[in-house]
Design a protein around this motif. Structure first.
Motif, PDB file in Angstrom:
ATOM      1  N   ASP A  60       0.790  -1.152   0.218  1.00 19.26           N
ATOM      2  CA  ASP A  60      -0.040  -0.098   0.001  1.00 19.26           C
ATOM      3  C   ASP A  60       0.725   1.302  -0.104  1.00 19.26           C
ATOM      4  OD1 ASP A  60      -2.453  -1.748   1.728  1.00 19.26           O
ATOM      5  OD2 ASP A  60      -2.958  -0.672  -0.138  1.00 19.26           O
ATOM      6  N   TYR A 174      -8.319 -10.132 -10.833  1.00 19.59           N
ATOM      7  CA  TYR A 174      -7.978  -8.567 -10.550  1.00 19.59           C
ATOM      8  C   TYR A 174      -6.403  -8.384 -11.314  1.00 19.59           C
ATOM      9  CZ  TYR A 174      -7.084  -4.431  -7.521  1.00 19.59           C
ATOM     10  OH  TYR A 174      -6.953  -3.560  -6.879  1.00 19.59           O
ATOM     11  N   GLY A 212      -4.259   2.915  -9.060  1.00 13.68           N
ATOM     12  CA  GLY A 212      -3.922   4.000  -9.519  1.00 13.68           C
ATOM     13  C   GLY A 212      -4.901   4.843 -10.377  1.00 13.68           C
ATOM     14  N   SER A 233      -7.327   4.137  -3.401  1.00 13.51           N
ATOM     15  CA  SER A 233      -6.723   5.271  -2.843  1.00 13.51           C
ATOM     16  C   SER A 233      -7.562   6.434  -3.041  1.00 13.51           C
ATOM     17  CB  SER A 233      -5.200   5.337  -3.418  1.00 13.51           C
ATOM     18  OG  SER A 233      -4.695   4.160  -3.060  1.00 13.51           O
TER      19      SER A 233
HETATM   20  O1  LIG Z   1      -5.533   2.243  -4.107  1.00 14.87           O
HETATM   21  P1  LIG Z   1      -5.531   2.032  -5.548  1.00 14.87           P
HETATM   22  O2  LIG Z   1      -4.335   2.550  -6.581  1.00 14.87           O
HETATM   23  O3  LIG Z   1      -7.025   2.529  -6.349  1.00 14.87           O
HETATM   24  O4  LIG Z   1      -5.684   0.322  -5.938  1.00 14.87           O
HETATM   25  C1  LIG Z   1      -6.668  -0.443  -5.432  1.00 14.87           C
HETATM   26  C2  LIG Z   1      -6.585  -0.712  -4.159  1.00 14.87           C
HETATM   27  O5  LIG Z   1      -6.445   0.228  -3.077  1.00 14.87           O
HETATM   28  C3  LIG Z   1      -7.230  -2.235  -3.510  1.00 14.87           C
HETATM   29  O6  LIG Z   1      -7.616  -2.869  -4.297  1.00 14.87           O
HETATM   30  C4  LIG Z   1      -6.097  -2.359  -2.649  1.00 14.87           C
HETATM   31  C5  LIG Z   1      -5.790  -1.866  -1.437  1.00 14.87           C
HETATM   32  N1  LIG Z   1      -4.753  -2.542  -1.043  1.00 14.87           N
HETATM   33  C6  LIG Z   1      -3.994  -3.481  -1.765  1.00 14.87           C
HETATM   34  C7  LIG Z   1      -2.970  -4.087  -1.843  1.00 14.87           C
HETATM   35  C8  LIG Z   1      -2.574  -4.915  -2.901  1.00 14.87           C
HETATM   36  C9  LIG Z   1      -3.339  -4.960  -3.964  1.00 14.87           C
HETATM   37  C10 LIG Z   1      -4.668  -4.230  -3.912  1.00 14.87           C
HETATM   38  C11 LIG Z   1      -4.921  -3.466  -2.897  1.00 14.87           C
END
Ligand SMILES: O=P(O)(O)OC[C@@H](O)[C@@H](O)c1c[nH]c2ccccc12
Length: 267
Positions: A60, A174, A212, A233
């Motif tokens: 994250d 995913y 993203g 995010s």
């Molecule tokens: O935050 P973003 O860039 O919009 O991506 C989705 C993500 O938040 C969610 O699916 C997710 C939160 N923590 C993760 C860790 C790994 C893969 C995915 C995630």
């Protein structure tokens, strides 16, 4: 039929793309998270990822790291996240819930107990981003017995392993759009559409993309080639910015509306 499958079937009939928000449960507090889930549904979300806050969220970026820290102040754990799902359902939310957790909290919880609780709490899917491949068979076996889908993550670096990662997958695949950690991005690497196309060749189940995506234009770009778009995010940042409004009863509704509007324009 699993709620995730029902959702994708309905969206396919309507030629629509699933909007799949992620939020960290317990940020800024558990009751507010339950209300935000209802706002996400009202804004047009189709499936929601319930993030279990973790002290070492290695995949994250800063936005979700900060959200995890705020949630951990309330000692939010796996069970409280599942209870948030039950409370949201009781409040009339119809969305399928995906429990998003790193592997360590699951191990600490104990696999038997974890799957008992997941089944009891109306969870339709699991995302465990750091699930080691050698352990995934055990988790998948237990999940199937509980009729819960374990959503596999495929990254642009997965290349030769795409076929084995998506083989037998259920729910959806995913696709992680970018290398690195979660967080809003202003652009994506040129080959991202090609990567997603490659993944789609190996599976018949829906394919969603995440990492993203932070605005309606980016969401629309990926909606053209995917069955679902995951946004974390950018939404978690909206929650973070709304906290001062959410914590004051006079402005709470305004804060919730601010979050709903942002998600509605994504949909
Ligand atoms: O935050 P973003 O860039 O919009 O991506 C989705 C993500 O938040 C969610 O699916 C997710 C939160 N923590 C993760 C860790 C790994 C893969 C995915 C995630």
């Amino acid at each position: 039929m699993n709620l995730i499958d029902q959702t994708f079937n309905r969206l396919k009939e309507n030629e629509q793309t699933a909007l799949i928000p992620f939020l960290t449960i317990g940020d800024p507090d558990l009751d507010t998270s339950v209300e935000i889930i209802a706002e996400l549904e009202a804004a047009g979300a189709d499936i929601v990822e319930l993030g279990v806050p973790y002290s070492d969220p290695l995949a994250d970026g800063p936005v979700i790291q900060r959200a995890s820290q705020r949630a951990l102040k309330h000692q939010v754990n796996i069970v409280s996240c599942m209870e948030a799902a039950v409370k949201a359902r009781a409040a009339g939310v119809k969305l399928p819930f995906i429990l998003f957790t790193y592997y360590n909290p699951v191990l600490q919880f104990g696999l038997d107990r974890f799957f008992d609780e997941v089944k009891r709490h109306d969870i339709s899917g699991l995302i465990i981003p750091d699930l080691p491949v050698e352990e995934s068979a055990e988790i998948t076996k237990r999940a199937e017995a509980a009729e819960i889908h374990v959503i596999p993550l495929v990254a642009p670096t997965s290349q030769a392993r795409i076929k084995s990662i998506v083989a037998g997958a259920k729910g959806f695949v995913y696709c992680v759009s970018s290398l690195g950690v979660t967080g809003e991005r202003s652009s994506f690497f040129d080959g991202v559409e090609g990567f997603i196309g490659q993944v789609k060749e190996y599976t018949d189940i829906p394919v969603a993309v995440g990492f993203g995506i932070s605005n309606g234009e980016q969401a629309a770009r990926f909606a053209r080639i995917c069955d679902g778009v995951v946004v974390g995010s950018a939404i978690v940042r909206q929650i973070e910015e709304a906290i001062p409004l959410l914590q004051n009863t006079d402005t709470r509704q305004e804060g919730l509306l601010q979050i709903r509007k942002f998600v509605a324009q994504l949909k």
